[in-house]
Design a protein around this motif. Structure first.
Motif, PDB file in Angstrom:
ATOM      1  N   TYR A 553      -6.492   1.680   4.539  1.00 12.35           N
ATOM      2  CA  TYR A 553      -7.188   0.333   4.564  1.00 12.35           C
ATOM      3  C   TYR A 553      -7.757   0.326   3.040  1.00 12.35           C
ATOM      4  N   GLY A 554      -7.774   1.643   2.301  1.00 11.87           N
ATOM      5  CA  GLY A 554      -8.835   1.698   1.337  1.00 11.87           C
ATOM      6  C   GLY A 554      -8.233   1.571  -0.233  1.00 11.87           C
ATOM      7  N   ILE A 555      -6.772   1.070  -0.240  1.00  9.13           N
ATOM      8  CA  ILE A 555      -6.217   0.856  -1.571  1.00  9.13           C
ATOM      9  C   ILE A 555      -6.723  -0.455  -2.244  1.00  9.13           C
ATOM     10  N   SER A 556      -7.011  -0.351  -3.247  1.00  8.70           N
ATOM     11  CA  SER A 556      -7.597  -1.211  -4.312  1.00  8.70           C
ATOM     12  C   SER A 556      -6.502  -2.475  -4.337  1.00  8.70           C
ATOM     13  N   ILE A 557      -7.176  -3.604  -4.627  1.00 12.44           N
ATOM     14  CA  ILE A 557      -6.040  -4.621  -4.927  1.00 12.44           C
ATOM     15  C   ILE A 557      -5.314  -4.544  -6.617  1.00 12.44           C
ATOM     16  N   SER A 559      -4.878  -2.024  -7.968  1.00 10.31           N
ATOM     17  CA  SER A 559      -3.800  -0.731  -7.958  1.00 10.31           C
ATOM     18  C   SER A 559      -2.531  -1.626  -7.238  1.00 10.31           C
ATOM     19  N   ILE A 560      -2.514  -2.183  -6.467  1.00  2.78           N
ATOM     20  CA  ILE A 560      -1.464  -2.831  -5.667  1.00  2.78           C
ATOM     21  C   ILE A 560      -0.970  -3.740  -6.815  1.00  2.78           C
ATOM     22  N   LYS A 561      -1.561  -4.580  -7.646  1.00  5.71           N
ATOM     23  CA  LYS A 561      -1.064  -5.451  -8.598  1.00  5.71           C
ATOM     24  C   LYS A 561      -0.272  -4.759  -9.851  1.00  5.71           C
ATOM     25  N   LYS A 562      -0.771  -3.704 -10.176  1.00  2.00           N
ATOM     26  CA  LYS A 562      -0.109  -2.739 -11.136  1.00  2.00           C
ATOM     27  C   LYS A 562       1.105  -2.084 -10.842  1.00  2.00           C
ATOM     28  N   ALA A 563       1.314  -1.679  -9.497  1.00  2.00           N
ATOM     29  CA  ALA A 563       2.496  -0.904  -8.986  1.00  2.00           C
ATOM     30  C   ALA A 563       3.627  -1.758  -9.265  1.00  2.00           C
ATOM     31  N   ALA A 564       4.770  -1.073  -9.597  1.00  2.00           N
ATOM     32  CA  ALA A 564       6.010  -1.827  -9.481  1.00  2.00           C
ATOM     33  C   ALA A 564       6.589  -2.201  -8.300  1.00  2.00           C
ATOM     34  N   VAL A 565       6.532  -0.997  -7.237  1.00  2.00           N
ATOM     35  CA  VAL A 565       6.916  -1.029  -5.948  1.00  2.00           C
ATOM     36  C   VAL A 565       6.066  -0.797  -5.048  1.00  2.00           C
ATOM     37  N   LEU A 566       5.771  -1.490  -3.881  1.00  2.46           N
ATOM     38  CA  LEU A 566       4.751  -1.484  -2.892  1.00  2.46           C
ATOM     39  C   LEU A 566       5.531  -0.736  -1.850  1.00  2.46           C
ATOM     40  N   HIS A 567       4.874   0.281  -1.223  1.00  3.88           N
ATOM     41  CA  HIS A 567       5.557   1.107  -0.021  1.00  3.88           C
ATOM     42  C   HIS A 567       4.617   1.027   1.067  1.00  3.88           C
TER      43      HIS A 567
END
Length: 605
Positions: A553-557, A559-567
């Motif tokens: 639950y602690g992943i920042s928004i 970091s999510i927007k920067k990643a090429a792939v969300l797992h």
């Protein structure tokens, strides 16, 4: 003389007996007096924590009143936790040492715990960490035992809003503790009957009501009568030790009940995360029926399926919606979709549903090939132990770091890795030289074409490595095999595979040999994969993929927007009701909500 001589000894004997009887009478009076003065405080029955008593000069029922005040308006399991905790705080000597041990939690060997989530039993994937504020102890122990269920429970915990029901339960709890002592007093028959009637009435009401809205209209007066009865019981001179023992018995029963509900909830959680949703099952059956009903002409561009100059993506999945989201998100972010080819390997049960879905839906200029892996397995039955599709495996790694343990979310990680089915790739795609393998729980947010320009040297596979879990930590499972203990583990989800190098090194053959040697059969695929690719992994930059959206639950928004792939690795997949709500939006936007079949099967939330 004879008469006088005979009477003297007889009088002395009777005088000795009289003194003995008098001594026993005095002793029988002193023993109860000693108990009344509190001299018995140093003696306790086995199994109970000694509680510090109040001064003998105070009210003899003050100790019971203090216990009742400590209980407060909380649920039974919270009552248990608070009472036991405060009781430990009041002890000294050996109990202080016990308190320190309780704070640290259960001592656990520093090895890594592996639990494949495919197993639905409580002893396997149900445990991952510790109960936070539960009856089993510290938060770390719950995660080690029940895993991501504890994280999900804490994040979705609802405050108790039905205060009246809560108050009635507390009153019933206290009345049950006083009743046995009052019932033994003949002079308190009226109070005893009143307590009994109130207890029976409360039990009936609470068996029919779980919320304040369910309570009968005159419940306030019943609560006042119970409060008066409890006050009367407090004013009666009762044996505090009996009340204390009764409270402890109720605490033990409450603890057993809380543990039962914890295990039951953990089992239901595992059942929910590992069972295909009804709407998805409906969709699969609906598409299968339509496949045989529709005379849709199948136009497969077979020349593209085996063209090594194109960009080939491989997905192992039995989930129609998940596979569709992966392909749709990849195509939507591609600079050029003409050279994209997707190969979906599925099982026989979902083969026709997959086939029909990807024939009816187009993804720009990309093409999709659906393969039944059960047919492909027949060609390699003599070399492998495969009998059906194996999706990418996930296993849980839990650490116990003692007093310096990090937050609960960081003590447990889910690592996904190749299954048996992945080692058929060189044989299934004999004409291809490089493929990108995507798990069905990923969402692509950027163009992936640059992956085909990577120069991996002599490495066979590109993957994101997780150096928080090293092979040395798995030594209890890897046995006496020769391996570099400092080697990092690696993740599936996004993998670039050089099939030419794979064939040269005989990786598939090495894998099947290791599967037979690994001592822990349940984790044979996981551990054999780790050893097979030792020193053969080209480490991808961490910005390519961010993992943990299925349990952390602690992943920042940001970091999510920067990643090429969300797992979305972990138990809480985005297509499940239990999925983490704030991460679902990145997955849902690649669903075609106007699709007729999705609406008919209520797949769209």
């Amino acid at each position: 003389m004879k008469g006088g001589g005979g009477a003297g000894p007889a009088k002395r004997r009777w005088r000795g007996l009289a003194f003995g009887v008098l001594f026993l009478v005095i002793l029988s009076m002193l023993v109860p007096l000693g108990f009344l003065l509190g001299l018995h405080n140093g003696f306790h029955s086995s199994g109970f924590l000694p509680l510090q008593r109040n001064s003998p000069s105070g009210d003899r029922t003050r100790h019971v009143d203090n216990i009742v005040r400590k209980l407060g308006p909380t649920l039974p399991k919270d009552i248990l936790k608070r009472f036991v905790h405060e009781a430990k705080n009041e002890t000294s000597g050996t109990n202080a040492t016990h308190k320190s041990q309780q704070k640290k939690g259960v001592v656990i060997p520093p090895q890594v715990l592996l639990q494949p989530p495919s197993n639905g039993t409580i002893s396997k994937d149900s445990g991952k960490a510790v109960m936070k504020g539960g009856v089993d102890g510290s938060a770390g122990l719950c995660e080690l035992k029940y895993g991501s269920y504890c994280i999900w429970r804490d994040e979705n915990r609802e405050d108790m809003k039905d205060s009246t029901v809560k108050k009635l339960k507390d009153q019933l709890f206290v009345a049950r503790a006083y009743f046995p002592s009052v019932a033994k007093m003949p002079a308190q028959n009226k109070l005893s009957r009143e307590l009994k009637q109130n207890i029976q009435e409360f039990e009936r009401v609470l068996s029919e009501s779980t919320t304040d809205a369910d309570l009968p209209p005159r419940i306030q007066k019943k609560s006042e009568r119970m409060e008066a009865a409890i006050a009367g019981a407090k004013s009666v001179t009762a044996d505090c030790n009996n009340v204390d023992k009764k409270l402890r018995q109720i605490f033990d029963l409450t603890e057993d009940e809380a543990n039962f509900h914890m295990k039951q909830s953990a089992f239901l959680y595992q059942l929910a995360v590992q069972t295909m949703p009804k709407s998805h099952h409906c969709l699969s059956m609906r598409l299968t029926v339509e496949f045989f009903r529709d005379d849709l002409f199948e136009k497969e561009l077979t020349e593209k399926f085996s063209d090594p100059t194109l960009h080939h993506y491989v997905i192992f999945s039995s989930n129609v919606i998940a596979s569709s989201v992966v392909i749709n998100s990849t195509v939507m972010h591609a600079k050029e979709s003409t050279n994209q080819v997707f190969h979906v390997l599925t099982d026989g049960q979902n083969y026709y549903a997959m086939k029909y879905w990807f024939l009816k839906n187009t993804f720009k200029d990309a093409v999709v090939q659906v393969l039944n892996i059960e047919q492909l397995i027949l060609d390699y039955a003599d070399k492998t132990t495969l009998s059906h599709l194996n999706s990418p495996l996930e296993f849980r790694v839990s650490f116990h770091n003692g007093d310096n343990a990090p937050a609960m979310h960081n003590r447990t990680q889910y690592i996904s890795i190749f299954s048996h089915s992945h080692y058929l790739l060189p044989n299934v795609f004999k004409n291809l030289e490089k493929v990108v393998v995507l798990d069905d729980d990923v969402v692509v947010q950027q163009d992936l074409s640059t992956l085909w320009k990577l120069n991996m040297g002599q490495k066979a596979m590109g993957a994101v490595q997780i150096c928080s879990v090293r092979l040395g930590q798995l030594k209890n499972y890897l046995g006496e095999s020769n391996f570099n203990k400092s080697s990092c583990s690696w993740m599936s989800g996004l993998n670039v595979i050089d099939l030419v190098r794979w064939r040269e090194l005989g990786i598939s053959e090495t894998y099947w040999k290791l599967v037979k040697k690994v001592s822990v059969k349940e984790e044979s695929s996981v551990l054999a994969s780790m050893l097979t690719f030792q020193d053969l992994i080209y480490s991808l930059d961490g910005e390519w993929i961010i993992s943990g959206l299925g349990h952390d639950y602690g992943i920042s928004i940001q970091s999510i927007k920067k990643a090429a792939v969300l797992h979305y690795n972990g138990n809480m997949k985005p297509w499940l009701e239990l999925g983490i709500r704030k991460y679902k939006v990145y997955w849902k936007k690649f669903l075609n909500r106007e699709n007729q079949f999705l609406n008919e099967c209520n797949v769209n939330p």
